[in-house]
Scaffold this motif. Structure first.
Motif, PDB file in Angstrom:
ATOM      1  N   GLY A 184      20.442 -16.426  41.904  1.00 31.81           N
ATOM      2  CA  GLY A 184      19.356 -15.439  42.250  1.00 31.81           C
ATOM      3  C   GLY A 184      18.319 -15.225  42.810  1.00 31.81           C
ATOM      4  O   GLY A 184      17.867 -14.860  44.149  1.00 31.81           O
ATOM      5  N   GLY A 185      17.493 -15.151  41.723  1.00 28.97           N
ATOM      6  CA  GLY A 185      15.844 -14.168  42.309  1.00 28.97           C
ATOM      7  C   GLY A 185      15.506 -15.694  43.236  1.00 28.97           C
ATOM      8  O   GLY A 185      14.515 -16.087  43.495  1.00 28.97           O
ATOM      9  N   CYS A 190      19.284 -16.762  52.859  1.00 25.84           N
ATOM     10  CA  CYS A 190      18.944 -16.632  51.405  1.00 25.84           C
ATOM     11  C   CYS A 190      18.924 -15.091  51.486  1.00 25.84           C
ATOM     12  O   CYS A 190      19.453 -14.650  50.053  1.00 25.84           O
ATOM     13  CB  CYS A 190      17.354 -17.226  51.262  1.00 25.84           C
ATOM     14  SG  CYS A 190      17.323 -18.626  51.530  1.00 25.84           S
ATOM     15  N   TRP A 191      18.082 -13.545  51.979  1.00 26.04           N
ATOM     16  CA  TRP A 191      17.868 -13.001  52.007  1.00 26.04           C
ATOM     17  C   TRP A 191      19.354 -12.284  51.395  1.00 26.04           C
ATOM     18  O   TRP A 191      20.053 -11.440  51.241  1.00 26.04           O
ATOM     19  CB  TRP A 191      17.075 -12.383  52.381  1.00 26.04           C
ATOM     20  CG  TRP A 191      15.894 -12.787  52.419  1.00 26.04           C
ATOM     21  CD1 TRP A 191      15.404 -13.398  50.874  1.00 26.04           C
ATOM     22  CD2 TRP A 191      14.518 -11.720  53.172  1.00 26.04           C
ATOM     23  NE1 TRP A 191      14.119 -12.514  51.072  1.00 26.04           N
ATOM     24  CE2 TRP A 191      13.119 -12.291  52.352  1.00 26.04           C
ATOM     25  CE3 TRP A 191      13.906 -11.067  54.619  1.00 26.04           C
ATOM     26  CZ2 TRP A 191      11.989 -11.850  52.759  1.00 26.04           C
ATOM     27  CZ3 TRP A 191      13.389 -10.582  54.731  1.00 26.04           C
ATOM     28  CH2 TRP A 191      11.737 -11.603  54.001  1.00 26.04           C
ATOM     29  N   GLY A 192      20.372 -12.671  52.249  1.00 24.43           N
ATOM     30  CA  GLY A 192      21.811 -12.133  52.499  1.00 24.43           C
ATOM     31  C   GLY A 192      22.614 -12.407  51.414  1.00 24.43           C
ATOM     32  O   GLY A 192      23.705 -12.075  51.511  1.00 24.43           O
ATOM     33  N   SER A 193      22.537 -13.892  51.113  1.00 20.38           N
ATOM     34  CA  SER A 193      23.420 -13.910  49.800  1.00 20.38           C
ATOM     35  C   SER A 193      23.422 -13.547  48.787  1.00 20.38           C
ATOM     36  O   SER A 193      24.236 -13.808  48.042  1.00 20.38           O
ATOM     37  CB  SER A 193      23.570 -15.828  50.090  1.00 20.38           C
ATOM     38  OG  SER A 193      23.823 -15.760  51.440  1.00 20.38           O
ATOM     39  N   TRP A 194      21.435 -13.786  48.695  1.00 20.64           N
ATOM     40  CA  TRP A 194      21.574 -14.231  46.638  1.00 20.64           C
ATOM     41  C   TRP A 194      22.164 -12.526  45.719  1.00 20.64           C
ATOM     42  O   TRP A 194      22.958 -12.310  45.185  1.00 20.64           O
ATOM     43  CB  TRP A 194      20.084 -13.314  46.325  1.00 20.64           C
ATOM     44  CG  TRP A 194      19.774 -12.097  47.193  1.00 20.64           C
ATOM     45  CD1 TRP A 194      19.246 -11.457  48.109  1.00 20.64           C
ATOM     46  CD2 TRP A 194      19.625 -10.558  46.122  1.00 20.64           C
ATOM     47  NE1 TRP A 194      19.037  -9.908  47.834  1.00 20.64           N
ATOM     48  CE2 TRP A 194      18.705  -9.294  46.783  1.00 20.64           C
ATOM     49  CE3 TRP A 194      20.091 -10.660  44.858  1.00 20.64           C
ATOM     50  CZ2 TRP A 194      19.245  -8.043  46.161  1.00 20.64           C
ATOM     51  CZ3 TRP A 194      20.215  -9.179  44.270  1.00 20.64           C
ATOM     52  CH2 TRP A 194      19.731  -7.952  45.013  1.00 20.64           C
ATOM     53  N   GLY A 195      22.662 -11.704  47.330  1.00 23.26           N
ATOM     54  CA  GLY A 195      23.945 -11.095  46.542  1.00 23.26           C
ATOM     55  C   GLY A 195      25.165 -11.523  45.944  1.00 23.26           C
ATOM     56  O   GLY A 195      25.912 -10.476  44.564  1.00 23.26           O
ATOM     57  N   ASN A 196      25.543 -12.370  46.437  1.00 22.60           N
ATOM     58  CA  ASN A 196      26.687 -12.405  45.070  1.00 22.60           C
ATOM     59  C   ASN A 196      26.534 -13.015  43.623  1.00 22.60           C
ATOM     60  O   ASN A 196      27.719 -13.103  43.421  1.00 22.60           O
ATOM     61  CB  ASN A 196      26.830 -14.115  46.268  1.00 22.60           C
ATOM     62  CG  ASN A 196      27.144 -13.609  47.750  1.00 22.60           C
ATOM     63  OD1 ASN A 196      28.242 -13.115  47.769  1.00 22.60           O
ATOM     64  ND2 ASN A 196      26.858 -14.517  48.947  1.00 22.60           N
ATOM     65  N   THR A 197      25.310 -13.708  43.161  1.00 21.61           N
ATOM     66  CA  THR A 197      25.141 -13.431  42.499  1.00 21.61           C
ATOM     67  C   THR A 197      24.952 -12.514  41.130  1.00 21.61           C
ATOM     68  O   THR A 197      25.288 -12.149  40.681  1.00 21.61           O
ATOM     69  CB  THR A 197      23.669 -14.477  41.743  1.00 21.61           C
ATOM     70  OG1 THR A 197      22.229 -13.442  42.152  1.00 21.61           O
ATOM     71  CG2 THR A 197      23.749 -16.090  42.417  1.00 21.61           C
ATOM     72  N   GLN A 198      24.817 -11.680  41.904  1.00 23.54           N
ATOM     73  CA  GLN A 198      24.960  -9.953  41.259  1.00 23.54           C
ATOM     74  C   GLN A 198      26.509  -9.563  41.337  1.00 23.54           C
ATOM     75  O   GLN A 198      26.327  -8.772  39.991  1.00 23.54           O
ATOM     76  CB  GLN A 198      24.283  -9.027  41.952  1.00 23.54           C
ATOM     77  CG  GLN A 198      24.498  -7.767  41.677  1.00 23.54           C
ATOM     78  CD  GLN A 198      23.365  -6.030  41.808  1.00 23.54           C
ATOM     79  OE1 GLN A 198      22.416  -6.637  42.865  1.00 23.54           O
ATOM     80  NE2 GLN A 198      23.803  -4.908  41.540  1.00 23.54           N
ATOM     81  N   LYS A 199      27.274  -9.741  42.315  1.00 25.25           N
ATOM     82  CA  LYS A 199      28.383  -9.845  42.249  1.00 25.25           C
ATOM     83  C   LYS A 199      29.616 -10.432  40.888  1.00 25.25           C
ATOM     84  O   LYS A 199      30.386 -10.336  40.307  1.00 25.25           O
ATOM     85  CB  LYS A 199      29.666  -9.713  44.098  1.00 25.25           C
ATOM     86  CG  LYS A 199      28.903  -9.248  44.700  1.00 25.25           C
ATOM     87  CD  LYS A 199      28.866  -7.785  44.730  1.00 25.25           C
ATOM     88  CE  LYS A 199      30.602  -7.271  44.766  1.00 25.25           C
ATOM     89  NZ  LYS A 199      31.435  -6.003  45.144  1.00 25.25           N
ATOM     90  N   LEU A 200      29.127 -11.653  41.209  1.00 28.61           N
ATOM     91  CA  LEU A 200      29.920 -13.013  40.223  1.00 28.61           C
ATOM     92  C   LEU A 200      29.292 -12.365  38.641  1.00 28.61           C
ATOM     93  O   LEU A 200      29.915 -12.384  37.726  1.00 28.61           O
ATOM     94  CB  LEU A 200      28.981 -13.950  40.427  1.00 28.61           C
ATOM     95  CG  LEU A 200      29.863 -15.109  41.543  1.00 28.61           C
ATOM     96  CD1 LEU A 200      28.644 -16.272  41.733  1.00 28.61           C
ATOM     97  CD2 LEU A 200      30.545 -15.307  41.308  1.00 28.61           C
ATOM     98  N   ALA A 201      28.485 -11.434  38.344  1.00 29.76           N
ATOM     99  CA  ALA A 201      27.900 -11.677  37.189  1.00 29.76           C
ATOM    100  C   ALA A 201      28.148 -10.088  36.507  1.00 29.76           C
ATOM    101  O   ALA A 201      28.202 -10.287  35.439  1.00 29.76           O
ATOM    102  CB  ALA A 201      26.077 -11.680  37.293  1.00 29.76           C
TER     103      ALA A 201
END
Length: 336
Positions: free
Chosen positions: A261-262, A20-31
Motif C-alpha cells: 500500500g505504501g 495509485c492514490w485511489g487504490s492503495w486503500g484496498n490494501t488496508q481493506k485487505l489487511a
C-alpha cells in the motif's frame, strides 16, 4: 533522471497518480480483516520509504538530463529539505486520519469526502502559490467536484439512516475524513516549495528534483509517525488500545500487504511531482486527487459498501460519478 516534458505525457502521469492514490486503500481493506489500521499504517510507511529509495536509485539515476538522485540529494539546501519534510509531516497527520476514517466509514465515504475536500482546497492553495492553466475551467471543474462530494455525503447519510451502518461510527468517520481533507490540502504546496518545478532538466542549485523530494518526504512521514501513530495506538478513535508487541505478531503476508500500500501511494506521488513541471502544480495536484473517483469505484462496486441501499441512494452515487468525471475533464482542459 527521467523527466516529462510534454503536457500530454504529464496528463498520463497524472492518471497514474489518480489510480495509485485511489487504490492503495484496498490494501488496508485487505489487511483490516485481521489487522488494526494503526498496525497496518506502520507497514504502509515503511513501504513508502523503501519504494522512494528504489525509485530514486532507478528512474532518478538514469538519463542525461537533470541531476542524478544521490547528487541531487547531497546538494539540497536546508531550506528545501525543511519544506519537503514539513510536507511529509502534514501529509502523515492527514493520512492517519484518512486511514481511521476508511476503517470506520469505508472507502466509498472516506475518500470522496476527505480526498475530495483536499482536491478543492489544494487546487486553490496551489493555484494561488503558482498560477497555471485557465482559472475559469479549473475552478468550474473544482465546483463540480464539490457537488459530487455533496452527493456522496447525502447518499451516505441516507444509507446510514436506513440501517446500513452504525450511526455513531459512521459519523465519526465523516468528521475524521473532513479533518484529513483540510490537512491534506496543504502538503503538496510545501513539497513544491522545495523543488524547482520550472526546470527539472537544469534545476536551481539547492532546490530538489522529484526523486530526491519524494525520498525526503517519506523520511518526514516516517519520523512523524513515531509521534502521530504512537498517540493513535495509545488513544484509538475506536476499539481498545494497541500495543507495539502486536505488530511483531503479524504474518509476513500481512506486513507485505501494508508495505505494498505504501509503495503504491509513493509511485503515485512521484508521478504527480514529475508531471507538475509540464502540467503545473494546480492541475497535477487536482487531477491526482481524482483518486476520489477511483476509490469510490472500489468501495461501491468491489467492496459493496452501499449494498442494500435505496434507489435514491443509487441515483446519488451515479450522479456523484458523473459530476466527478465532468469536473476532472474540465481540470484537464484548463491546462490546454
Amino acid at each position: 533522471m527521467f523527466i516529462v516534458s510534454s503536457y500530454s505525457l504529464a496528463i498520463v502521469f497524472c492518471f497514474i497518480t489518480m489510480l495509485c492514490w485511489g487504490s492503495w486503500g484496498n490494501t488496508q481493506k485487505l489487511a483490516q480483516k485481521s489487522w488494526r489500521y494503526e498496525l497496518f499504517y506502520w507497514d504502509y510507511v515503511v513501504g513508502m520509504v523503501v519504494a522512494a529509495l528504489l525509485l530514486g536509485l532507478t528512474m532518478g539515476s538514469t538519463g542525461d538530463e537533470g541531476r542524478s538522485f544521490l547528487a541531487d540529494l547531497s546538494q539540497a539546501s536546508g531550506r528545501s529539505v525543511g519544506w519537503v519534510l514539513l510536507g511529509g509531516v502534514i501529509f502523515n497527520a492527514s493520512n492517519i486520519l484518512l486511514s481511521a476514517s476508511t476503517a470506520l466509514a469505508g472507502m466509498s465515504v472516506a475518500f470522496p469526502l476527505g480526498v475530495g475536500l483536499a482536491l478543492v482546497l489544494g487546487v486553490i492553495v496551489n493555484y494561488l502559490g503558482l498560477p497555471s492553466g485557465d482559472p475559469v475551467l479549473l475552478f468550474v471543474g473544482v465546483a463540480l467536484v464539490v457537488a459530487a462530494i455533496v452527493c456522496n455525503g447525502i447518499a451516505s447519510g441516507m444509507h446510514q439512516r436506513a440501517g446500513g451502518s452504525a450511526a455513531g461510527t459512521n459519523t465519526k468517520g465523516l468528521w475524521l475524513a473532513a479533518a484529513a481533507g483540510i490537512l491534506m490540502s496543504f502538503f503538496f504546496r510545501c513539497v513544491v516549495k522545495g523543488m524547482d518545478v520550472n526546470n527539472f532538466a537544469a534545476p536551481t542549485a539547492g532546490m530538489m528534483t522529484p526523486y530526491s523530494a519524494i525520498f525526503v518526504f517519506s523520511l518526514g512521514v516516517l519520523a512523524s509517525n513515531f509521534l502521530f501513530n504512537t498517540l493513535i495506538m495509545r488513544y484509538p478513535f475506536v476499539g481498545e488500545r494497541v500495543r507495539y508487541a502486536e505488530y511483531f505478531r503479524g504474518s509476513v503476508r500481512t506486513h507485505a500487504v501494508g508495505m505494498l500500500g505504501g509503495a503504491i501511494w509513493c509511485l503515485g506521488s512521484l508521478a504527480s511531482y514529475i508531471a507538475s513541471g509540464a502540467a503545473g502544480t494546480a492541475i497535477s495536484y487536482g487531477l491526482g486527487q481524482g483518486a476520489t473517483m477511483v476509490a469510490a469505484f472500489w468501495g461501491v462496486f468491489i467492496w459493496r459498501e452501499f449494498r442494500g441501499g435505496t434507489r435514491r441512494v443509487d441515483l446519488l452515487i451515479a450522479l456523484m460519478f458523473v459530476l466527478f468525471l465532468t469536473g476532472l475533464g474540465l481540470i484537464i482542459r484548463a491546462g490546454n
